[in-house]
Write a protein that holds these residues in place. Structure first.
Motif, PDB file in Angstrom:
ATOM      1  N   HIS A   7       0.823  -1.213   0.000  1.00 38.50           N
ATOM      2  CA  HIS A   7       0.000   0.000   0.000  1.00 38.50           C
ATOM      3  C   HIS A   7       0.854   1.259   0.000  1.00 38.50           C
ATOM      4  O   HIS A   7       0.501   2.255  -0.634  1.00 38.50           O
ATOM      5  N   ARG A   8       1.956   1.220   0.673  1.00 42.25           N
ATOM      6  CA  ARG A   8       2.837   2.397   0.757  1.00 42.25           C
ATOM      7  C   ARG A   8       3.251   2.865  -0.633  1.00 42.25           C
ATOM      8  O   ARG A   8       3.355   4.049  -0.893  1.00 42.25           O
ATOM      9  N   TRP A   9       3.473   1.920  -1.552  1.00 44.65           N
ATOM     10  CA  TRP A   9       3.970   2.277  -2.884  1.00 44.65           C
ATOM     11  C   TRP A   9       2.926   2.089  -3.984  1.00 44.65           C
ATOM     12  O   TRP A   9       2.979   2.765  -4.999  1.00 44.65           O
ATOM     13  N   LYS A  10       1.984   1.164  -3.800  1.00 43.15           N
ATOM     14  CA  LYS A  10       0.960   0.880  -4.821  1.00 43.15           C
ATOM     15  C   LYS A  10      -0.391   0.683  -4.127  1.00 43.15           C
ATOM     16  O   LYS A  10      -0.865  -0.444  -3.971  1.00 43.15           O
ATOM     17  N   PRO A  11      -1.037   1.780  -3.690  1.00 44.60           N
ATOM     18  CA  PRO A  11      -2.269   1.651  -2.905  1.00 44.60           C
ATOM     19  C   PRO A  11      -3.365   0.819  -3.570  1.00 44.60           C
ATOM     20  O   PRO A  11      -4.008   0.002  -2.917  1.00 44.60           O
ATOM     21  N   TRP A  12      -3.595   1.030  -4.870  1.00 40.29           N
ATOM     22  CA  TRP A  12      -4.695   0.309  -5.516  1.00 40.29           C
ATOM     23  C   TRP A  12      -4.416  -1.180  -5.630  1.00 40.29           C
ATOM     24  O   TRP A  12      -5.344  -1.990  -5.584  1.00 40.29           O
ATOM     25  N   VAL A  13      -3.174  -1.547  -5.755  1.00 43.57           N
ATOM     26  CA  VAL A  13      -2.818  -2.975  -5.764  1.00 43.57           C
ATOM     27  C   VAL A  13      -3.127  -3.580  -4.396  1.00 43.57           C
ATOM     28  O   VAL A  13      -3.694  -4.671  -4.298  1.00 43.57           O
ATOM     29  N   ALA A  14      -2.800  -2.856  -3.345  1.00 45.93           N
ATOM     30  CA  ALA A  14      -3.078  -3.335  -1.986  1.00 45.93           C
ATOM     31  C   ALA A  14      -4.580  -3.471  -1.762  1.00 45.93           C
ATOM     32  O   ALA A  14      -5.037  -4.448  -1.149  1.00 45.93           O
ATOM     33  N   TRP A  15      -5.366  -2.505  -2.239  1.00 48.82           N
ATOM     34  CA  TRP A  15      -6.818  -2.599  -2.083  1.00 48.82           C
ATOM     35  C   TRP A  15      -7.364  -3.821  -2.819  1.00 48.82           C
ATOM     36  O   TRP A  15      -8.192  -4.557  -2.285  1.00 48.82           O
TER      37      TRP A  15
END
Length: 157
Positions: free
Chosen positions: A129-137
């Protein structure tokens, strides 16, 4: 350590991501908690219910963890992996202590093994999430679906 706290604004959205995940767990699984905090000793006066304990953890512990976890996040891939595993192990050790003194109970097939897997997922998602928020979501949604399939909780009323 003070320098890391000055960077809290950098980590703020990831902190909110973590707190939102906790709030989703609390609301969607209110009647089907796979883990539940129980007050022990003096906690009966300060933190008398699962909801109050979970809220205190989210708003007191999580900010402290986020600034250290992300503020000192390593650069190399192997060190990143080790860092995530280290934090999952720290949370696992805390849970084992809580489990042994009955301040957390597991229900509906949840075990310490599931907690460790969940901790690995959590810290991996926080790093992502720190670097790729939408991937984490997206990965979080997939994890929720997977856990829903495995544990079969009823839909909230």
């Amino acid at each position: 350590m003070i320098g890391v706290w000055r960077r809290l604004n950098e980590f703020y959205s990831t902190l909110l991501f973590w707190i939102i995940g906790d709030l989703l767990y609390a609301s969607l699984l209110h009647d089907f908690r796979v883990w539940e905090f129980r007050p022990v000793w003096i906690d009966h006066f300060i933190l008398p219910t699962h909801t109050i304990i979970a809220t205190a953890i989210a708003f007191i512990n999580y900010p402290s963890v986020i600034v250290v976890f992300l503020g000192r996040f390593p650069k190399s891939n192997i060190k990143k992996l080790c860092w995530v595993i280290l934090w999952a192990m720290i949370f696992q050790a805390i849970e084992i202590i809580a489990y042994l003194n009955d301040s957390i109970v597991h229900n509906h097939g949840w075990t310490l093994t599931w907690s460790f897997i969940f901790n690995l997922m959590t810290f991996s998602l926080l790093a992502i999430h720190r670097w790729k928020p939408w991937v984490a979501w997206l990965l979080s949604i997939l994890n929720i679906i997977l856990l829903w399939i495995i544990f079969h909780p009823p839909l909230p009323k």
